[in-house]
Enzyme design. Structure first.
Site, mmCIF file in Angstrom:
data_model
loop_
_atom_site.group_PDB
_atom_site.id
_atom_site.type_symbol
_atom_site.label_atom_id
_atom_site.label_comp_id
_atom_site.label_asym_id
_atom_site.label_seq_id
_atom_site.Cartn_x
_atom_site.Cartn_y
_atom_site.Cartn_z
ATOM 1 N N GLU A 153 9.844 46.359 -7.983
ATOM 2 C CA GLU A 153 9.360 46.431 -9.375
ATOM 3 C C GLU A 153 10.439 46.973 -10.305
ATOM 4 O O GLU A 153 11.034 48.015 -10.037
ATOM 5 C CB GLU A 153 8.132 47.354 -9.428
ATOM 6 C CG GLU A 153 7.611 47.603 -10.836
ATOM 7 C CD GLU A 153 6.311 48.405 -10.853
ATOM 8 O OE1 GLU A 153 6.120 49.239 -9.945
ATOM 9 O OE2 GLU A 153 5.505 48.193 -11.774
ATOM 10 N N HIS B 31 2.658 44.055 -15.949
ATOM 11 C CA HIS B 31 1.754 44.567 -16.990
ATOM 12 C C HIS B 31 2.605 45.146 -18.106
ATOM 13 O O HIS B 31 3.739 45.582 -17.881
ATOM 14 C CB HIS B 31 0.817 45.642 -16.406
ATOM 15 C CG HIS B 31 1.535 46.702 -15.620
ATOM 16 N ND1 HIS B 31 2.147 47.782 -16.217
ATOM 17 C CD2 HIS B 31 1.793 46.827 -14.285
ATOM 18 C CE1 HIS B 31 2.721 48.538 -15.278
ATOM 19 N NE2 HIS B 31 2.542 47.972 -14.092
ATOM 20 N N ASP C 98 -11.246 78.156 -14.906
ATOM 21 C CA ASP C 98 -10.512 78.058 -16.172
ATOM 22 C C ASP C 98 -9.076 77.551 -15.980
ATOM 23 O O ASP C 98 -8.219 77.748 -16.832
ATOM 24 C CB ASP C 98 -10.510 79.423 -16.881
ATOM 25 C CG ASP C 98 -9.896 80.510 -16.003
ATOM 26 O OD1 ASP C 98 -9.647 80.243 -14.814
ATOM 27 O OD2 ASP C 98 -9.664 81.619 -16.516
ATOM 28 N N ASP D 45 8.364 52.595 -14.561
ATOM 29 C CA ASP D 45 7.526 52.150 -13.442
ATOM 30 C C ASP D 45 8.412 51.345 -12.483
ATOM 31 O O ASP D 45 8.766 50.207 -12.785
ATOM 32 C CB ASP D 45 6.375 51.290 -14.001
ATOM 33 C CG ASP D 45 5.347 50.921 -12.948
ATOM 34 O OD1 ASP D 45 5.488 51.338 -11.785
ATOM 35 O OD2 ASP D 45 4.385 50.205 -13.296
ATOM 36 N N HIS E 282 -2.509 51.049 -4.052
ATOM 37 C CA HIS E 282 -2.435 52.315 -4.800
ATOM 38 C C HIS E 282 -2.546 53.506 -3.849
ATOM 39 O O HIS E 282 -3.294 54.445 -4.086
ATOM 40 C CB HIS E 282 -3.505 52.366 -5.906
ATOM 41 C CG HIS E 282 -3.144 51.534 -7.100
ATOM 42 N ND1 HIS E 282 -4.030 51.210 -8.098
ATOM 43 C CD2 HIS E 282 -1.968 50.948 -7.455
ATOM 44 C CE1 HIS E 282 -3.414 50.465 -9.015
ATOM 45 N NE2 HIS E 282 -2.164 50.291 -8.635
ATOM 46 N N HIS F 23 -0.148 51.255 -17.712
ATOM 47 C CA HIS F 23 -0.748 49.928 -17.909
ATOM 48 C C HIS F 23 -1.061 49.877 -19.392
ATOM 49 O O HIS F 23 -2.135 50.277 -19.834
ATOM 50 C CB HIS F 23 -1.997 49.756 -17.040
ATOM 51 C CG HIS F 23 -1.670 49.759 -15.571
ATOM 52 N ND1 HIS F 23 -2.582 49.992 -14.584
ATOM 53 C CD2 HIS F 23 -0.494 49.542 -14.914
ATOM 54 C CE1 HIS F 23 -1.993 49.937 -13.396
ATOM 55 N NE2 HIS F 23 -0.720 49.659 -13.582
ATOM 56 N N ASP G 4 6.678 53.672 -5.080
ATOM 57 C CA ASP G 4 6.348 53.221 -6.434
ATOM 58 C C ASP G 4 6.180 54.499 -7.250
ATOM 59 O O ASP G 4 5.175 55.203 -7.100
ATOM 60 C CB ASP G 4 5.061 52.389 -6.398
ATOM 61 C CG ASP G 4 4.682 51.819 -7.760
ATOM 62 O OD1 ASP G 4 5.243 52.262 -8.782
ATOM 63 O OD2 ASP G 4 3.799 50.930 -7.794
ATOM 64 N N ARG H 69 7.232 45.577 -1.962
ATOM 65 C CA ARG H 69 7.106 45.316 -3.405
ATOM 66 C C ARG H 69 8.420 45.744 -4.051
ATOM 67 O O ARG H 69 9.040 46.721 -3.609
ATOM 68 C CB ARG H 69 5.930 46.091 -4.011
ATOM 69 C CG ARG H 69 5.752 45.833 -5.512
ATOM 70 C CD ARG H 69 4.393 46.276 -6.081
ATOM 71 N NE ARG H 69 4.149 47.701 -6.021
ATOM 72 C CZ ARG H 69 3.292 48.280 -5.192
ATOM 73 N NH1 ARG H 69 2.590 47.545 -4.341
ATOM 74 N NH2 ARG H 69 3.126 49.588 -5.209
ATOM 75 N N GLU I 2 6.834 42.818 -10.803
ATOM 76 C CA GLU I 2 6.609 43.518 -9.536
ATOM 77 C C GLU I 2 5.907 42.672 -8.472
ATOM 78 O O GLU I 2 4.833 43.030 -7.997
ATOM 79 C CB GLU I 2 5.811 44.790 -9.785
ATOM 80 C CG GLU I 2 4.554 44.624 -10.642
ATOM 81 C CD GLU I 2 3.805 45.948 -10.794
ATOM 82 O OE1 GLU I 2 3.535 46.578 -9.770
ATOM 83 O OE2 GLU I 2 3.501 46.342 -11.924
ATOM 84 N N HIS J 298 -2.072 40.682 -6.266
ATOM 85 C CA HIS J 298 -2.076 41.251 -7.623
ATOM 86 C C HIS J 298 -1.237 40.387 -8.554
ATOM 87 O O HIS J 298 -0.562 39.459 -8.104
ATOM 88 C CB HIS J 298 -1.604 42.712 -7.610
ATOM 89 C CG HIS J 298 -0.230 42.954 -7.035
ATOM 90 N ND1 HIS J 298 0.923 42.727 -7.740
ATOM 91 C CD2 HIS J 298 0.165 43.415 -5.812
ATOM 92 C CE1 HIS J 298 1.970 43.055 -6.987
ATOM 93 N NE2 HIS J 298 1.539 43.464 -5.808
ATOM 94 N N TYR K 47 2.176 41.562 1.292
ATOM 95 C CA TYR K 47 1.514 42.586 2.096
ATOM 96 C C TYR K 47 0.832 41.898 3.276
ATOM 97 O O TYR K 47 -0.106 41.113 3.083
ATOM 98 C CB TYR K 47 0.486 43.336 1.241
ATOM 99 C CG TYR K 47 1.064 43.753 -0.098
ATOM 100 C CD1 TYR K 47 1.781 44.936 -0.234
ATOM 101 C CD2 TYR K 47 0.933 42.920 -1.226
ATOM 102 C CE1 TYR K 47 2.349 45.298 -1.457
ATOM 103 C CE2 TYR K 47 1.492 43.270 -2.440
ATOM 104 C CZ TYR K 47 2.200 44.456 -2.556
ATOM 105 O OH TYR K 47 2.758 44.797 -3.766
HETATM 106 N N1 GLY Z 1 2.573 52.055 -10.555
HETATM 107 C C1 GLY Z 1 1.458 51.285 -10.928
HETATM 108 C C2 GLY Z 1 1.786 49.886 -11.066
HETATM 109 O O1 GLY Z 1 2.837 49.474 -10.590
HETATM 110 O O2 GLY Z 1 1.106 49.138 -11.687
HETATM 111 MN MN MN Z 2 3.608 48.516 -12.353
HETATM 112 MN MN MN Z 3 4.522 50.674 -10.120
#
Ligand code: GLY
Ligand code: MN
Ligand code: MN
Length: 455
Positions: free
Chosen positions: A408, A354, A39, A271, A243, A361, A260, A406, A384, A350, A388
């Site tokens: 962002e 977004h 629970d 983000d 991720h 997202h 991140d 990265r 972003e 990538h 890599y």
């Molecule tokens: N933190 C997830 C992304 O950057 O899309």
């Molecule tokens: Mn992002």
């Molecule tokens: Mn991110």
């Protein structure tokens, strides 16, 4: 209560009902409760569409909108007050609060929804509902429609169409109001502060989760009870896992650390990603790669203004990254060809951003009738780019292997161009080095002072 004014929730409901037209009913459920085990519940997070239309924070709610209904267009089903349960689980608004605090025209007990909702549906031609998001609730909606059908001989008029509510709501949510931008600016400022704290805490020998703890502390201390998504703290080659969530590796001298992470405020996300050297100094290879990513990010941000298109931002990043990779000898050949045939994707797999809002997202179309959409004031999104270099990539010089970078930021499109909401955390390599070295020197002298006192 959120910082979004009540009048704005009312405006959203009115706009949605205008788009639905007469003869329609919208059904929007709150998020279901979910359990971690037995629970013990997962932290409750309201469903974004329900939040957007109501601001009502409780589970077991259903918002019903019926444009033109004389007895009230906004009907809220919610939990009834119950002193015994509230003693354990906390206060409920009840039907009275649903009306006085959240502006429902009519509030009914969620216990009565199976009898009341078919009556509200009777005579509506169209049901607007987010079919497919929550299977158990889908079945209930079909059940309510069937309940009206079953009374057809008594004169009931069942709906003849079920329409997806998502396209209308998603387009509304895509363009942020000044109040929404203001909440996102605050979430971004706090997230940036958390990044500075984590960066200033880094030391070789710590574990990734130690930096995650610094982030969590800063979010909570600043008033944000929730992260916008699971924090990523990746040291060394873990920065190449897009991720990464384990956050349990030891941070070594010479590692780059990629963080991140961001908080959410009033359900609005930020983000941010930053990448920095654990010992305060980039190696020559790390710094060269870092600069390529930073140049690409700045080139991408420079594309953001009303009238430019979504793909302009990504295309600028890809061109800049590919040019940089060729300059460093990581790719060979003609930049246009490397872009056209997608060779760069070995290192950049990538897209460059977004939409961002109630969901990290966020909702909203990227293409309209096959064409990338034009940017408009009030759109908020991330920029972003990253590079890599897989640790086992035998086709590159060993000096590059296992480096992941990265960077962002969150950007809002304004009438004049763009506003970056996350500038408070350093991203020039020399600024990052100065910040970490300053912090490490202070921490070192603090430790010395502690030792001296102990002696
Ligand atoms: N933190 C997830 C992304 O950057 O899309
Ligand atoms: Mn992002
Ligand atoms: Mn991110």
């Amino acid at each position: 209560m959120t910082k979004i004014p009540k009048i704005e929730f009312a405006r959203r409901r009115t706009e949605l009902m205008k788009q639905m037209g007469a003869g329609s009913i919208a059904i929007v459920p709150a998020a279901a409760l979910s359990y971690r085990n037995s629970d013990v519940g997962h932290t409750y997070r309201q469903a974004s569409n329900f939040q957007y239309l109501t601001g009502f924070p409780e589970p077991e709610g259903v918002a019903v909108l019926i444009p033109g209904r004389a007895q009230g267009e906004y009907v809220l089903f919610c939990r009834s007050r119950d002193p015994q349960i509230e003693l354990w689980d906390g206060a409920r608004a009840g039907q009275e609060g649903g009306i006085s605090l959240y502006d429902a025209n009519v509030a009914l007990s969620i216990e009565d929804i199976d009898t009341q909702l078919p009556e509200l549906m009777d005579g509506c031609e169209r049901v607007f509902y987010g079919l497919g998001a929550e299977e158990a609730f889908d079945a209930r909606v079909v059940g309510w429609i069937n309940a009206v059908r079953a009374r057809a001989r008594q004169g009931a008029n069942p709906p003849s169409q079920i329409l997806d509510i998502a396209p209308m709501l998603s387009e509304m949510r895509l363009i942020k109001s000044p109040a929404e931008v203001s909440v996102m600016r605050e979430a971004s400022k706090l997230s940036a502060k958390a990044h500075v704290r984590a960066m200033a805490s880094v030391q070789p020998g710590l574990y990734e989760y130690h930096l995650e703890a610094e982030l969590r502390y800063a979010f909570s201390a600043g008033g944000a009870r929730h992260t916008a998504y699971g924090s990523i703290v990746g040291a060394g080659a873990n920065a190449c896992v897009l991720h990464y969530v384990d956050n349990d590796k030891r941070i070594e001298d010479g590692d780059l650390v990629l963080i991140d992470a961001a908080c959410e405020l009033d359900c609005y996300a930020s983000d941010i990603t930053r990448t920095f050297p654990a010992n305060g100094t980039f190696t020559a290879a790390q710094r060269a790669l870092y600069q390529v990513v930073l140049d690409a990010q700045l080139a991408a941000i420079a594309q953001i203004k009303p009238g430019n298109h979504w793909n302009d931002v990504h295309d600028a990043a890809v061109r800049s990254l590919t040019t940089g990779l060729v300059a460093l000898g990581l790719l060979e050949g003609d930049v246009d060809t490397l872009i056209a045939d997608g060779t760069y994707k070995e290192f950049y797999m990538h897209t460059t951003g977004h939409w961002l809002g109630l969901d990290v997202h966020d909702v909203g179309r990227y293409k309209i009738e096959g064409a990338w959409r034009a940017l408009e004031p009030g759109m908020v999104f991330t920029v972003e780019p990253g590079l890599y270099i897989a640790p086992d990539n035998r086709s590159v010089d060993p000096v590059w292997r296992g480096i992941g970078v990265r960077i962002e930021d969150v950007v809002v499109v304004t009438a004049e161009g763009a506003e970056v909401l996350t500038l408070q955390v350093a991203k020039e390599a020399h600024e990052i080095e100065a910040l970490i070295k300053r912090a490490q020197t202070t921490a070192g002298s603090d430790r010395q002072a502690q030792r001296a006192t102990a002696l």
